[in-house]
Motif scaffolding. Structure first.
Motif, mmCIF file in Angstrom:
data_model
loop_
_atom_site.group_PDB
_atom_site.id
_atom_site.type_symbol
_atom_site.label_atom_id
_atom_site.label_comp_id
_atom_site.label_asym_id
_atom_site.label_seq_id
_atom_site.Cartn_x
_atom_site.Cartn_y
_atom_site.Cartn_z
ATOM 1 N N ILE A 31 0.893 -1.158 0.000
ATOM 2 C CA ILE A 31 0.000 0.000 0.000
ATOM 3 C C ILE A 31 0.929 1.204 0.000
ATOM 4 C CG2 ILE A 31 -1.826 1.233 1.217
ATOM 5 C CD1 ILE A 31 -2.375 -1.530 2.632
ATOM 6 N N THR A 33 1.644 5.042 -0.217
ATOM 7 C CA THR A 33 0.966 6.319 -0.027
ATOM 8 C C THR A 33 1.875 7.452 -0.485
ATOM 9 O OG1 THR A 33 1.702 6.825 2.238
ATOM 10 C CG2 THR A 33 -0.167 5.310 1.976
ATOM 11 N N VAL A 44 1.327 0.925 -11.088
ATOM 12 C CA VAL A 44 -0.092 0.551 -11.147
ATOM 13 C C VAL A 44 -0.377 -0.241 -12.418
ATOM 14 C CG1 VAL A 44 -2.440 1.454 -11.346
ATOM 15 C CG2 VAL A 44 -0.845 2.476 -9.709
ATOM 16 N N SER A 49 -4.390 -4.904 -8.685
ATOM 17 C CA SER A 49 -4.874 -4.262 -7.468
ATOM 18 C C SER A 49 -4.802 -5.183 -6.255
ATOM 19 C CB SER A 49 -6.320 -3.795 -7.667
ATOM 20 O OG SER A 49 -7.164 -4.900 -7.980
ATOM 21 N N THR A 50 -4.633 -6.472 -6.486
ATOM 22 C CA THR A 50 -4.474 -7.408 -5.370
ATOM 23 C C THR A 50 -3.066 -7.358 -4.778
ATOM 24 O OG1 THR A 50 -3.927 -9.152 -6.969
ATOM 25 C CG2 THR A 50 -6.216 -9.013 -6.221
ATOM 26 N N LEU A 53 -1.830 -1.091 -3.930
ATOM 27 C CA LEU A 53 -2.847 -0.066 -3.738
ATOM 28 C C LEU A 53 -2.125 1.255 -3.515
ATOM 29 C CD1 LEU A 53 -5.777 0.880 -3.250
ATOM 30 C CD2 LEU A 53 -5.451 0.270 -0.830
ATOM 31 N N LEU A 55 -2.416 5.175 -2.615
ATOM 32 C CA LEU A 55 -3.339 6.087 -1.944
ATOM 33 C C LEU A 55 -2.710 7.467 -1.798
ATOM 34 C CD1 LEU A 55 -4.583 3.814 0.998
ATOM 35 C CD2 LEU A 55 -5.731 4.243 -1.191
ATOM 36 N N ARG A 71 -8.969 2.309 4.273
ATOM 37 C CA ARG A 71 -9.019 1.748 2.926
ATOM 38 C C ARG A 71 -8.112 0.521 2.807
ATOM 39 N NH1 ARG A 71 -8.480 6.528 -1.383
ATOM 40 N NH2 ARG A 71 -8.823 4.736 -2.784
ATOM 41 N N ALA A 72 -7.044 0.507 3.561
ATOM 42 C CA ALA A 72 -6.166 -0.659 3.578
ATOM 43 C C ALA A 72 -6.909 -1.871 4.132
ATOM 44 C CB ALA A 72 -4.921 -0.370 4.414
ATOM 45 N N ALA A 75 -9.470 -3.171 1.678
ATOM 46 C CA ALA A 75 -8.887 -3.858 0.524
ATOM 47 C C ALA A 75 -8.264 -5.196 0.890
ATOM 48 C CB ALA A 75 -7.847 -2.961 -0.144
#
Length: 283
Positions: A31, A33, A44, A49-50, A53, A55, A71-72, A75
């Protein structure tokens, strides 16, 4: 093995980017950020998306920190490792550095890091599966152990981060299974250094060309710094996240180790020299 879920702040460039890439190459989940998500569009497009992610997160905005962790969980159901990496740099003598810039640095490098820290601890304890806990890797610096000329506000923020992290580690309940490590590297090649600019020089400092900051102003960091490879440094930090019994402080780089050893020796000498002054103070 089930892939671990990592949350990395400041993943757009430098060490944060290198660590994100390494995590993905290791078939784990990242994830990432950043303040501007499009900077990671290439990753990306490369990863599903698995696995990745991206953000938007400005660590100076607490609501964005809370939202990122929320959101983490939505997901992936959990976060195993948080790398508290986002930060900024500033250079200049303590006397000449603009106080507004100094405050902005402390807001990001300490208060922003503190808010990520608090949400990470809460999430590991209250949101992760019971007993799973988590690992918090704080991106500190050996400038949080040894103050060097020209780095006063940056060092102040890292000293504060070191103190907060050490205190936090002593406060949390071992049954939460949360492990905290302060990463204490030397100079790592990143996108930060080329953006550093000196404030106007004070004539009192300019009058003495032998002063450390005067010499730095007339040269470059490359004259005094041995840079470490960003990717290889990321590999060391990745390895640290796999230790069953990680250290509270992990010094990385010969410059960090040598400077810290000199600091310890000097401090021990001063303690021994003036220890007698403390005799007879107890009531």
């Amino acid at each position: 093995m089930i892939p671990r879920v990592w949350l990395i702040t400041g993943a757009s460039t430098g060490l944060g980017r290198a660590l994100t890439e390494l995590i993905l190459e290791k078939d784990e989940v990242a994830i990432a950020t950043v303040r501007s998500p499009p900077v990671l569009d290439d990753l990306v497009q490369k990863y599903p998306s698995t696995r990745l992610l991206v953000l938007q997160l400005d660590v100076n905005k607490e609501e964005q920190i809370i939202d990122a962790f929320s959101r983490a969980k939505a997901a992936f159901g959990r976060v195993d490792i948080v790398v508290n990496n986002a930060g900024m740099g500033e250079i200049g003598e303590v006397e000449t550095t603009d106080e507004g810039k100094g405050r902005a640095l402390l807001e990001t490098n300490f208060w922003g890091a503190l808010h990520v820290t608090k949400e990470a601890i809460r999430f590991f304890r209250d949101e992760n599966p019971v007993g799973a806990g988590g690992r918090l890797l704080q991106m500190s610096s050996y400038l949080g152990v040894v103050g060097l000329p020209g780095t006063g506000f940056y060092a102040a923020a890292k000293f504060a981060l070191e103190g907060m992290t050490e205190t936090l580690a002593a406060e949390i309940d071992p049954k939460w299974n949360i492990k905290v490590t302060s990463l204490v590297p030397g100079w790592i090649r990143s996108a930060m250094a080329p953006r550093l600019t000196w404030p106007p020089e004070h004539p009192a400092y300019a009058a003495n060309p032998s002063l450390p900051t005067t010499a730095l102003r007339n040269g470059s960091l490359d004259d005094v710094v041995t840079w470490k490879d960003t990717r290889r440094s990321a590999e060391v930090f990745y390895k640290a996240a796999s230790l069953s019994d990680p250290p509270l402080h992990l010094l990385v780089g010969k410059d960090a180790i040598e400077a810290t050893r000199r600091k310890i020796a000097s401090l021990a000498e001063e303690v021994d020299k003036y220890e007698v002054w403390s005799e007879g103070l107890e009531e």
